[in-house]
Design an enzyme around this catalytic site. Structure first.
Site, PDB file in Angstrom:
ATOM      1  N   LYS A 124       0.985  -1.182  -0.154  1.00 35.23           N
ATOM      2  CA  LYS A 124       0.106   0.026   0.134  1.00 35.23           C
ATOM      3  C   LYS A 124       1.006   1.033  -0.117  1.00 35.23           C
ATOM      4  O   LYS A 124       1.958   1.123   0.435  1.00 35.23           O
ATOM      5  CB  LYS A 124      -0.897  -0.281   1.500  1.00 35.23           C
ATOM      6  CG  LYS A 124      -2.245   0.717   1.252  1.00 35.23           C
ATOM      7  CD  LYS A 124      -3.153   0.218   0.571  1.00 35.23           C
ATOM      8  CE  LYS A 124      -4.334   1.129   0.160  1.00 35.23           C
ATOM      9  NZ  LYS A 124      -5.622   0.344  -0.562  1.00 35.23           N
ATOM     10  N   ASP A 164      -7.005   4.246  -4.661  1.00 37.45           N
ATOM     11  CA  ASP A 164      -7.916   3.920  -3.395  1.00 37.45           C
ATOM     12  C   ASP A 164      -8.239   5.568  -3.191  1.00 37.45           C
ATOM     13  O   ASP A 164      -8.494   6.254  -4.068  1.00 37.45           O
ATOM     14  CB  ASP A 164      -6.595   3.786  -2.375  1.00 37.45           C
ATOM     15  CG  ASP A 164      -7.572   3.223  -1.056  1.00 37.45           C
ATOM     16  OD1 ASP A 164      -7.749   2.036  -0.922  1.00 37.45           O
ATOM     17  OD2 ASP A 164      -7.611   3.880  -0.030  1.00 37.45           O
TER      18      ASP A 164
HETATM   19  P1  NDP Z   1     -13.050   7.523  -3.130  1.00 35.36           P
HETATM   20  O1  NDP Z   1     -12.091   8.806  -2.839  1.00 35.36           O
HETATM   21  O2  NDP Z   1     -13.818   7.346  -4.444  1.00 35.36           O
HETATM   22  O3  NDP Z   1     -14.264   7.813  -2.179  1.00 35.36           O
HETATM   23  C1  NDP Z   1     -14.049   7.885  -0.742  1.00 35.36           C
HETATM   24  C2  NDP Z   1     -15.238   8.223   0.137  1.00 35.36           C
HETATM   25  O4  NDP Z   1     -15.222   7.912   1.703  1.00 35.36           O
HETATM   26  C3  NDP Z   1     -15.688   9.559  -0.263  1.00 35.36           C
HETATM   27  O5  NDP Z   1     -17.139   9.754  -0.088  1.00 35.36           O
HETATM   28  C4  NDP Z   1     -14.730  10.392   0.856  1.00 35.36           C
HETATM   29  O6  NDP Z   1     -15.283  11.727   1.042  1.00 35.36           O
HETATM   30  C5  NDP Z   1     -15.192   9.485   2.039  1.00 35.36           C
HETATM   31  N1  NDP Z   1     -13.904   9.654   2.915  1.00 35.36           N
HETATM   32  C6  NDP Z   1     -12.714   9.639   2.994  1.00 35.36           C
HETATM   33  N2  NDP Z   1     -12.013   9.910   4.088  1.00 35.36           N
HETATM   34  C7  NDP Z   1     -13.130  10.040   4.982  1.00 35.36           C
HETATM   35  C8  NDP Z   1     -12.751  10.431   6.054  1.00 35.36           C
HETATM   36  N3  NDP Z   1     -11.681  10.543   7.096  1.00 35.36           N
HETATM   37  N4  NDP Z   1     -14.182  10.764   6.762  1.00 35.36           N
HETATM   38  C9  NDP Z   1     -15.178  10.579   6.102  1.00 35.36           C
HETATM   39  N5  NDP Z   1     -15.284  10.207   4.813  1.00 35.36           N
HETATM   40  C10 NDP Z   1     -14.285   9.995   4.261  1.00 35.36           C
HETATM   41  O7  NDP Z   1     -12.487   6.311  -2.420  1.00 35.36           O
HETATM   42  P2  NDP Z   1     -12.777   4.700  -2.755  1.00 35.36           P
HETATM   43  O8  NDP Z   1     -14.366   4.448  -3.145  1.00 35.36           O
HETATM   44  O9  NDP Z   1     -11.980   4.113  -3.838  1.00 35.36           O
HETATM   45  O10 NDP Z   1     -12.566   4.171  -1.347  1.00 35.36           O
HETATM   46  C11 NDP Z   1     -13.706   3.992  -0.332  1.00 35.36           C
HETATM   47  C12 NDP Z   1     -13.174   2.728   0.593  1.00 35.36           C
HETATM   48  O11 NDP Z   1     -13.293   1.653  -0.149  1.00 35.36           O
HETATM   49  C13 NDP Z   1     -11.847   3.020   1.267  1.00 35.36           C
HETATM   50  O12 NDP Z   1     -11.666   2.523   2.647  1.00 35.36           O
HETATM   51  C14 NDP Z   1     -10.743   2.274   0.589  1.00 35.36           C
HETATM   52  O13 NDP Z   1      -9.814   1.946   1.077  1.00 35.36           O
HETATM   53  C15 NDP Z   1     -11.657   1.080   0.004  1.00 35.36           C
HETATM   54  N6  NDP Z   1     -11.487   0.290  -0.948  1.00 35.36           N
HETATM   55  C16 NDP Z   1     -11.380   0.875  -2.375  1.00 35.36           C
HETATM   56  C17 NDP Z   1     -10.890  -0.071  -3.305  1.00 35.36           C
HETATM   57  C18 NDP Z   1     -10.979   0.586  -4.745  1.00 35.36           C
HETATM   58  O14 NDP Z   1     -10.675  -0.107  -5.717  1.00 35.36           O
HETATM   59  N7  NDP Z   1     -10.970   1.890  -4.993  1.00 35.36           N
HETATM   60  C19 NDP Z   1     -10.829  -1.263  -3.349  1.00 35.36           C
HETATM   61  C20 NDP Z   1     -11.362  -1.948  -1.951  1.00 35.36           C
HETATM   62  C21 NDP Z   1     -11.244  -1.163  -0.856  1.00 35.36           C
HETATM   63  P3  NDP Z   1     -14.353  12.694   0.905  1.00 35.36           P
HETATM   64  O15 NDP Z   1     -13.425  12.404  -0.108  1.00 35.36           O
HETATM   65  O16 NDP Z   1     -15.200  13.898   0.278  1.00 35.36           O
HETATM   66  O17 NDP Z   1     -13.585  13.051   2.160  1.00 35.36           O
HETATM   67  O1  2IT Z   2      -8.004  -1.626  -0.886  1.00 33.06           O
HETATM   68  C1  2IT Z   2      -7.739  -2.041  -2.098  1.00 33.06           C
HETATM   69  O2  2IT Z   2      -7.904  -3.418  -2.194  1.00 33.06           O
HETATM   70  C2  2IT Z   2      -7.554  -1.209  -3.172  1.00 33.06           C
HETATM   71  N1  2IT Z   2      -7.546   0.042  -2.897  1.00 33.06           N
HETATM   72  C3  2IT Z   2      -7.423  -1.774  -4.572  1.00 33.06           C
HETATM   73  C4  2IT Z   2      -6.040  -2.121  -4.827  1.00 33.06           C
HETATM   74  C5  2IT Z   2      -5.663  -2.560  -6.227  1.00 33.06           C
HETATM   75  O3  2IT Z   2      -4.473  -2.909  -6.399  1.00 33.06           O
HETATM   76  O4  2IT Z   2      -6.463  -2.594  -7.045  1.00 33.06           O
END
Ligand code: NDP
Ligand code: 2IT
Length: 445
Positions: A124, A164
């Site tokens: 990461k 992420d």
């Molecule tokens: P995005 O940046 O697209 O969205 C993140 C969301 O969470 C936004 O709505 C954001 O609001 C909110 N957020 C972030 N930090 C905070 C905080 N400290 N307090 C409150 N709200 C918060 O990210 P993703 O959708 O990609 O990621 C969301 C979750 O999914 C994370 O935990 C990530 O690790 C996990 N994930 C993502 C993957 C991927 O492929 N993208 C794969 C697997 C897991 P704002 O940005 O406005 O603060």
């Molecule tokens: O938390 C996760 O699994 C991700 N943000 C996706 C990682 C990836 O390599 O696609």
């Protein structure tokens, strides 16, 4: 193994790294029995070697804003474990990023990637850079400066970053452009790439889709489905968008979204153009979800609260770590929630998990239920290696099958005497065994 002693030692070595210690503790508690049954694990020091990353890169990322002012952020890449494949994991750009958060995410990624059935190790990275309210050129300059340091340490066969929080298609494009220029190679070194230059169909929606495919399997174990269920989703980012799209497609009504400012409740359901609007809202580089209620009059905005107070059948936390606590869990249980399936990484606090499990609510941890994102990244890597592209259906079918397989693995290792599936235990044991056995085969390195 004495979990409390290991955690105490780790706390001394890494004081204040609370998210990292939280993630390690959960895994060790789940695998304790399995670990103790196999003396070889102890002899080979598997736990001691697993809990520390192979290496950590920390670097400075200087960049200039549009007014010509200089800023310096911190950049990180944590290569945790590559026993079953090259290091693989996302990059997070968010002001809250620190070593503890990235170590927790990297540690979780080892087991998640193992569960996908694909050959990927865990890593990461990211930065405390805040992409909010930055211009496109500022984001480009930041990404270029970040890659100028990182590129030496990554590669299609060594370490493959992806997105992420705060890192989506745009950022991957800027990062890739700089990598390509420095390395003079066009390889699958990043995933989440644009479709025209090596990306895979379905990758943008894969985490959310996979999350719903997993929840569908969970529901099936109690003879239920998404049809006509109400769903609370948190976040309004990439994962929330994919989950809302797929849950709606399966006949459910998603009634909430949330941001750091509060949550939106839309009793008419968030579907069609409202889901498209979610993407627009994110693209504005604005960190509030409130504008949704100006656009769609059926909705109301509840400031400063989490969506878990809404009476729903299914909860999909898709925003960030520790966003669902014990009070939220009690509220959901009182409202007769039947399934809580983590889209984000570690969104549920340990106390809240305990409440769900005590009440025999279906509960799945992110390392199993959000593995669809990295799994589809693995499929992108396969396509890059073959220099071929699969169709949307081919990728989606593979993703669907992978989520079913992960569910099956959790069921095998997590089913309790009374028939209740402890998905936390199941995911941790299944993920751990593959990595630990690979480490045994490869000697003490
Ligand atoms: P995005 O940046 O697209 O969205 C993140 C969301 O969470 C936004 O709505 C954001 O609001 C909110 N957020 C972030 N930090 C905070 C905080 N400290 N307090 C409150 N709200 C918060 O990210 P993703 O959708 O990609 O990621 C969301 C979750 O999914 C994370 O935990 C990530 O690790 C996990 N994930 C993502 C993957 C991927 O492929 N993208 C794969 C697997 C897991 P704002 O940005 O406005 O603060
Ligand atoms: O938390 C996760 O699994 C991700 N943000 C996706 C990682 C990836 O390599 O696609």
């Amino acid at each position: 193994m004495n979990v409390d002693q290991i955690i105490l030692n780790l706390e001394k070595k890494h004081p204040g790294e609370k998210e990292y210690l939280q993630a390690v503790k959960e895994v060790l508690e789940s695998i304790e029995e399995t670990y103790n049954e196999n003396l070889q694990f102890k002899t080979a020091g598997i736990i001691e070697r697993l809990v520390e990353p192979d290496r950590i890169f920390t670097f400075k990322v200087p960049w200039t804003d549009d007014e010509g002012n200089t800023h310096v952020n911190l950049g990180y890449r944590i290569q945790f474990n590559n026993a079953i494949g090259p290091y693989k994991g996302g990059l997070r750009f968010h002001p809250s990023v620190n070593l503890s958060i990235l170590k927790f995410l990297g540690f979780e990624q080892i087991f998640k990637n193992s569960l996908t059935t694909l050959p990927m190790g865990g890593s990461k990275g990211g930065s405390d850079f805040n992409p909010k309210a930055k211009s496109k050129l500022e984001i480009m300059r930041f990404c270029q400066s970040f890659m100028l340091e990182l590129w030496h340490n990554i590669g299609a066969e060594t370490d493959i970053p992806a997105g992420d929080i705060g890192v989506g298609g745009q950022e991957i494009g800027f990062l890739y452009g700089m990598y390509k220029k420095l390395a003079r190679k066009h390889t699958g070194v990043l995933t989440g790439k644009g479709l025209n230059w090596g990306g895979s169909l379905v990758r943008p929606e894969a985490t959310g889709f996979g999350n719903v495919y997993f929840a569908k399997e969970m529901l099936q174990t109690i003879g239920e489905s998404f049809k006509d269920k109400t769903v609370a989703v948190s976040g309004f980012g990439n994962v929330a968008w994919g989950a809302t799209t797929k849950a709606t497609e399966l006949g459910a009504k998603v009634v909430t979204l949330s941001g750091p400012d509060g949550y939106v409740y839309d009793p008419d359901g968030i579907s069609g153009e409202k889901i498209d609007y979610m993407l627009e809202l994110r693209a504005t580089n604005n960190d509030i979800v409130e504008p949704y209620v100006q656009e769609f009059k059926s909705a109301k905005f509840i400031p400063g609260k989490h969506p878990w107070e809404v009476d729903v059948d299914i909860a999909l936390p898709c925003a960030t770590q520790n966003e669902l606590d014990a009070d939220d869990a009690t509220q959901l249980v009182n409202n007769n929630v039947i399934c809580v399936c983590e889209g984000a990484n570690m969104p549920t606090t340990p106390e809240a998990i305990e409440i769900f499990q005590k009440n025999k609510i279906l509960f799945a941890p992110g390392k199993a239920a959000n593995a669809g994102g990295v799994a589809t990244s693995g499929l992108e890597m396969s396509q890059n290696s073959m220099k071929m592209n699969w169709t949307r259906k081919e990728v989606d079918d593979k993703l669907h099958q992978i989520m079913k397989d992960i569910h099956h693995a959790c069921k095998i290792h997590g089913t309790q005497k009374d028939g209740y599936i402890d998905y936390v235990k199941g995911a941790n044991i299944a993920g751990f065994l593959k990595v630990a056995n690979a480490m045994l085969d490869q000697g003490i390195v």
